[in-house]
Design a protein around this motif. Structure first.
Motif, PDB file in Angstrom:
ATOM      1  N   TYR A   6      70.589  55.980  45.943  1.00 39.90           N
ATOM      2  CA  TYR A   6      70.972  56.875  44.927  1.00 39.90           C
ATOM      3  C   TYR A   6      72.406  57.125  45.026  1.00 39.90           C
ATOM      4  O   TYR A   6      73.234  56.955  46.094  1.00 39.90           O
ATOM      5  CB  TYR A   6      70.097  58.386  45.334  1.00 39.90           C
ATOM      6  CG  TYR A   6      70.509  58.975  46.669  1.00 39.90           C
ATOM      7  CD1 TYR A   6      69.534  58.464  47.905  1.00 39.90           C
ATOM      8  CD2 TYR A   6      71.266  60.176  46.751  1.00 39.90           C
ATOM      9  CE1 TYR A   6      69.604  59.316  48.797  1.00 39.90           C
ATOM     10  CE2 TYR A   6      71.423  60.655  47.949  1.00 39.90           C
ATOM     11  CZ  TYR A   6      70.555  60.105  48.963  1.00 39.90           C
ATOM     12  OH  TYR A   6      70.666  60.855  50.333  1.00 39.90           O
ATOM     13  N   THR A  11      67.519  65.400  42.030  1.00 40.95           N
ATOM     14  CA  THR A  11      66.198  65.301  42.182  1.00 40.95           C
ATOM     15  C   THR A  11      65.573  64.070  42.691  1.00 40.95           C
ATOM     16  O   THR A  11      66.424  63.170  42.507  1.00 40.95           O
ATOM     17  CB  THR A  11      65.208  65.890  40.584  1.00 40.95           C
ATOM     18  OG1 THR A  11      65.587  64.648  39.763  1.00 40.95           O
ATOM     19  CG2 THR A  11      65.708  67.123  40.223  1.00 40.95           C
ATOM     20  N   ASP A  13      64.331  61.835  40.939  1.00 43.24           N
ATOM     21  CA  ASP A  13      64.756  60.796  39.827  1.00 43.24           C
ATOM     22  C   ASP A  13      66.034  60.026  40.086  1.00 43.24           C
ATOM     23  O   ASP A  13      66.132  58.996  39.736  1.00 43.24           O
ATOM     24  CB  ASP A  13      64.840  61.638  38.540  1.00 43.24           C
ATOM     25  CG  ASP A  13      63.616  62.099  37.898  1.00 43.24           C
ATOM     26  OD1 ASP A  13      62.231  61.863  38.604  1.00 43.24           O
ATOM     27  OD2 ASP A  13      63.703  63.251  37.087  1.00 43.24           O
ATOM     28  N   GLU A  16      66.569  54.845  42.835  1.00 44.24           N
ATOM     29  CA  GLU A  16      66.531  53.911  41.983  1.00 44.24           C
ATOM     30  C   GLU A  16      65.996  52.574  42.926  1.00 44.24           C
ATOM     31  O   GLU A  16      66.466  52.513  44.108  1.00 44.24           O
ATOM     32  CB  GLU A  16      67.987  53.296  41.535  1.00 44.24           C
ATOM     33  CG  GLU A  16      68.386  54.374  40.746  1.00 44.24           C
ATOM     34  CD  GLU A  16      69.903  53.940  40.475  1.00 44.24           C
ATOM     35  OE1 GLU A  16      69.930  53.627  39.091  1.00 44.24           O
ATOM     36  OE2 GLU A  16      70.657  53.661  41.059  1.00 44.24           O
ATOM     37  N   ALA A 288      60.361  57.602  45.165  1.00 46.14           N
ATOM     38  CA  ALA A 288      60.474  58.690  44.447  1.00 46.14           C
ATOM     39  C   ALA A 288      59.340  59.868  44.386  1.00 46.14           C
ATOM     40  O   ALA A 288      59.404  60.909  44.617  1.00 46.14           O
ATOM     41  CB  ALA A 288      61.159  58.790  42.857  1.00 46.14           C
ATOM     42  N   ARG A 292      58.448  63.449  45.687  1.00 48.58           N
ATOM     43  CA  ARG A 292      58.107  64.582  44.718  1.00 48.58           C
ATOM     44  C   ARG A 292      57.115  65.253  45.491  1.00 48.58           C
ATOM     45  O   ARG A 292      56.950  66.621  45.465  1.00 48.58           O
ATOM     46  CB  ARG A 292      57.537  63.913  43.547  1.00 48.58           C
ATOM     47  CG  ARG A 292      58.716  63.728  42.581  1.00 48.58           C
ATOM     48  CD  ARG A 292      58.023  63.433  41.091  1.00 48.58           C
ATOM     49  NE  ARG A 292      59.287  62.450  40.625  1.00 48.58           N
ATOM     50  CZ  ARG A 292      59.368  61.223  40.150  1.00 48.58           C
ATOM     51  NH1 ARG A 292      58.518  60.459  40.773  1.00 48.58           N
ATOM     52  NH2 ARG A 292      60.573  60.654  39.826  1.00 48.58           N
TER      53      ARG A 292
END
Ligand code: NAP
Length: 312
Positions: A6, A11, A13, A16, A288, A292
């Motif tokens: 990242y 968040t 999201d 990657e 990710a 979450r």
């Protein structure tokens, strides 16, 4: 190599999947070809920016504190390890982490993988293990036969604390959700209190409380201690210190990644005294989703482990 990284706080999201050059081991470093990575709360807290006051990251950042793999490159000056050694890694939170196909780190951050652990278990060993070991073997003053209350016994740290407490001859009570009572009793707890059904704060005369939860749980933990008892906490949430009112001590367990702690935990796992808990495994690319699930409070009974070696 494939990795998760990242480039800003945010968040899940912001995580990657990227392809990077393999890192190269410099002097006094080893390179570990990783097979799996444990997903720790600190990985998500660092990514969200919640720990900016304590850790200032350099972006882009590869997350991941825990990992397991095989040494495939040894830098100049490294002794005690060979290419092909299977090792567990405790990555420096400020540097590149374990959500990657390879990591370079100091040899003091690796220990030989206990051969009795599966790859997933080994990826879930060190961060919770050293947190449990340092809290119980350095911070708290424990002696055989003492009565301890471990909050959060179904979590990754709590489950290792229960096992370690039994190994040290302590009388163990723990808290967990009602659905996990049988699970924590199976880990070795003598008694379990369901936090979503019963009130642990009616209990009395504990020598030590280990607080992995904070907030209300922390506030109600003073009254369960005997005079002179110890409240040891591992949370960063602010609290009102009631130590004077109850005649107890309150101490934060500080968790450095020292080599003694890593070796003690690996040795206990090798002896069968500590078995890390794994909730489920996911492919590396699903990091990710793992974050979450953590943030939705869905992590129970140990770690999510990211599988790296299957190429997904
Ligand atoms: N360096 C440090 O200071 C340090 C080191 C390690 C850990 N920690 C902190 O310690 C905490 C635990 O870490 P972890 O890795 O074990 O987390 P984890 O694996 O995510 O486990 C958290 C556990 O908390 C339990 N829980 C939630 N609410 C509870 C309540 N009211 N009473 C009792 N249990 C409750 C849950 O139990 P159920 O599943 O039964 O609902 C869950 O299993 C985290 O906040 C972490 O950041 C700090």
């Amino acid at each position: 190599m494939k990795a998760i990284q990242y480039s800003q706080y945010g968040t899940p999201d912001v995580l990657e999947v990227v392809t990077l050059d393999d890192p190269v081991a410099g002097p006094n470093e080893v390179r570990v070809r990783l097979r799996a990575a444990g997903v720790s709360p600190i990985d998500a807290k660092l990514r969200s920016g919640a720990l900016q006051a304590h850790f200032s990251l350099t972006f882009p950042k590869i997350p991941g504190r825990d990992g397991v793999g095989v040494i495939d490159q040894i830098g100049e000056g490294v002794a005690g390890f060979s290419s092909g050694d299977e090792v567990c890694v405790a990555a420096d939170p400020m540097r590149s982490g374990t959500y990657a196909e390879a990591i370079v780190c100091a040899p003091s951050r690796v220990v030989k993988k206990p051969s009795n652990l599966s790859t997933s278990q080994a990826a879930a060993l060190l961060q919770p293990g050293i947190s449990a070991w340092i809290s119980m073997c350095r911070t708290a003053r424990l002696s055989k036969g003492m009565s301890v209350l471990i909050h959060g016994g179904a979590g990754a740290v709590g489950s290792q604390m229960i096992q370690l407490a039994r190994h040290r001859g302590l009388n163990v009570t723990t808290t967990c959700r009602a659905a996990n009572i049988d699970y924590v009793l199976g880990l070795g707890a003598h008694r379990a209190v369901a936090y979503d059904r019963d009130d642990f704060s009616v209990l009395r005369h504990f020598d030590v409380v280990f607080d992995l939860i904070g907030g209300e749980t922390h506030a109600r933990s003073y009254q369960v201690l005997k005079a002179g008892g110890q409240l040891v906490y591992l949370t960063a949430t602010p609290f009102e210190n009631q130590a004077g009112q109850y005649g107890v001590t309150v101490t934060r367990a500080m968790i450095p990644d020292d080599s003694e702690a890593l070796h003690a935990v690996a040795q206990l796992a090798t002896e069968g005294a500590l078995t890390p808990s794994v909730m489920t495994t996911l492919p590396l690319a699903d990091a990710a989703d793992a974050h979450r699930q953590f943030e939705a409070g869905q992590i129970t009974r140990g770690r999510i482990v990211l599988n790296i070696e299957d190429g997904s």
